[in-house]
Design a protein around this motif. Structure first.
Motif, PDB file in Angstrom:
ATOM      1  N   ALA A 134       0.807  -1.219   0.000  1.00  0.00           N
ATOM      2  CA  ALA A 134       0.000   0.000   0.000  1.00  0.00           C
ATOM      3  C   ALA A 134       0.843   1.272   0.000  1.00  0.00           C
ATOM      4  O   ALA A 134       0.338   2.346  -0.309  1.00  0.00           O
ATOM      5  N   ARG A 135       2.116   1.164   0.308  1.00  0.00           N
ATOM      6  CA  ARG A 135       2.969   2.343   0.325  1.00  0.00           C
ATOM      7  C   ARG A 135       3.107   2.926  -1.066  1.00  0.00           C
ATOM      8  O   ARG A 135       3.090   2.217  -2.062  1.00  0.00           O
ATOM      9  N   TYR A 136       3.318   4.230  -1.116  1.00  0.00           N
ATOM     10  CA  TYR A 136       3.455   4.940  -2.379  1.00  0.00           C
ATOM     11  C   TYR A 136       4.716   4.501  -3.111  1.00  0.00           C
ATOM     12  O   TYR A 136       5.779   4.404  -2.521  1.00  0.00           O
ATOM     13  N   THR A 137       4.572   4.252  -4.394  1.00  0.00           N
ATOM     14  CA  THR A 137       5.708   3.903  -5.241  1.00  0.00           C
ATOM     15  C   THR A 137       5.791   4.901  -6.382  1.00  0.00           C
ATOM     16  O   THR A 137       4.817   5.114  -7.092  1.00  0.00           O
ATOM     17  N   GLU A 138       6.953   5.510  -6.530  1.00  0.00           N
ATOM     18  CA  GLU A 138       7.177   6.469  -7.607  1.00  0.00           C
ATOM     19  C   GLU A 138       7.609   5.709  -8.856  1.00  0.00           C
ATOM     20  O   GLU A 138       8.457   4.825  -8.785  1.00  0.00           O
ATOM     21  N   ASN A 139       7.017   6.040  -9.980  1.00  0.00           N
ATOM     22  CA  ASN A 139       7.389   5.389 -11.235  1.00  0.00           C
ATOM     23  C   ASN A 139       8.770   5.833 -11.691  1.00  0.00           C
ATOM     24  O   ASN A 139       9.140   6.993 -11.533  1.00  0.00           O
ATOM     25  N   ARG A 140       9.491   4.904 -12.263  1.00  0.00           N
ATOM     26  CA  ARG A 140      10.827   5.196 -12.753  1.00  0.00           C
ATOM     27  C   ARG A 140      10.752   5.865 -14.113  1.00  0.00           C
ATOM     28  O   ARG A 140       9.986   5.449 -14.981  1.00  0.00           O
ATOM     29  N   LYS A 141      11.549   6.914 -14.293  1.00  0.00           N
ATOM     30  CA  LYS A 141      11.579   7.639 -15.559  1.00  0.00           C
ATOM     31  C   LYS A 141      12.601   6.989 -16.482  1.00  0.00           C
ATOM     32  O   LYS A 141      13.699   6.658 -16.070  1.00  0.00           O
ATOM     33  N   LYS A 142      12.217   6.808 -17.736  1.00  0.00           N
ATOM     34  CA  LYS A 142      13.119   6.211 -18.726  1.00  0.00           C
ATOM     35  C   LYS A 142      14.024   7.299 -19.279  1.00  0.00           C
ATOM     36  O   LYS A 142      13.562   8.362 -19.690  1.00  0.00           O
ATOM     37  N   LEU A 143      15.335   7.034 -19.279  1.00  0.00           N
ATOM     38  CA  LEU A 143      16.298   7.999 -19.799  1.00  0.00           C
ATOM     39  C   LEU A 143      16.484   7.795 -21.298  1.00  0.00           C
ATOM     40  O   LEU A 143      16.473   6.664 -21.796  1.00  0.00           O
ATOM     41  N   SER A 144      16.694   8.896 -21.996  1.00  0.00           N
ATOM     42  CA  SER A 144      16.944   8.821 -23.444  1.00  0.00           C
ATOM     43  C   SER A 144      18.378   8.362 -23.683  1.00  0.00           C
ATOM     44  O   SER A 144      19.207   8.352 -22.773  1.00  0.00           O
ATOM     45  N   ARG A 190      11.445   1.960  -5.423  1.00  0.00           N
ATOM     46  CA  ARG A 190      10.191   2.556  -4.940  1.00  0.00           C
ATOM     47  C   ARG A 190      10.158   4.058  -5.161  1.00  0.00           C
ATOM     48  O   ARG A 190       9.114   4.636  -5.389  1.00  0.00           O
ATOM     49  N   HIS A 191      11.331   4.681  -5.010  1.00  0.00           N
ATOM     50  CA  HIS A 191      11.395   6.134  -5.146  1.00  0.00           C
ATOM     51  C   HIS A 191      12.822   6.550  -5.488  1.00  0.00           C
ATOM     52  O   HIS A 191      13.741   5.738  -5.481  1.00  0.00           O
ATOM     53  N   TYR A 192      12.995   7.832  -5.780  1.00  0.00           N
ATOM     54  CA  TYR A 192      14.324   8.364  -6.078  1.00  0.00           C
ATOM     55  C   TYR A 192      14.989   8.814  -4.780  1.00  0.00           C
ATOM     56  O   TYR A 192      14.335   9.339  -3.892  1.00  0.00           O
TER      57      TYR A 192
END
Length: 110
Positions: free
Chosen positions: A34-44, A72-74
């Motif tokens: 249930a904890r918040y998970t930040e989506n990973r950003k794809k690098l170019s 989970r997060h940065y």
């Protein structure tokens, strides 16, 4: 013939009505999920190449700032670059091993 049961203490009675945890650790797993998970950003490709250039310009003992994804997060860490391990593809900053594949930003503080 009538059988009399011994009288239960309040603690024994309370234990009868305690919830039964059939799946040990299940509640903790639900809370973790249930904890918040930040989506990973794809690098170019350009961003990945820039990270490679920055990495190869770094030297041991240099002060750096690293932003990386933990799953989970940065997270950001600043400190002295202890080691670069090209075989295991990790760097070590302030005693913390960071996989190169998780790094999104790397900069020198010197």
């Amino acid at each position: 013939m009538q059988h009399k049961r011994p009288k239960m203490t309040l603690l024994q009675r309370a234990k009868q009505f305690m919830p039964f945890a059939a799946l040990k650790g299940f509640q903790e797993l639900l809370e973790e999920t249930a904890r918040y998970t930040e989506n990973r950003k794809k690098l170019s490709e350009e961003q990945l190449e820039e990270l490679d250039r920055q990495l190869y310009s770094m030297v041991r003992g240099q002060r750096v700032r690293v932003i990386y994804y933990t799953g989970r997060h940065y997270h950001q860490v600043e400190g002295v670059l202890d080691a670069i391990n090209p075989v295991h593809r990790t760097i070590k900053v302030q005693g913390q091993q960071i996989p190169l594949s998780q790094i999104t930003k790397l900069s020198s503080l010197d």
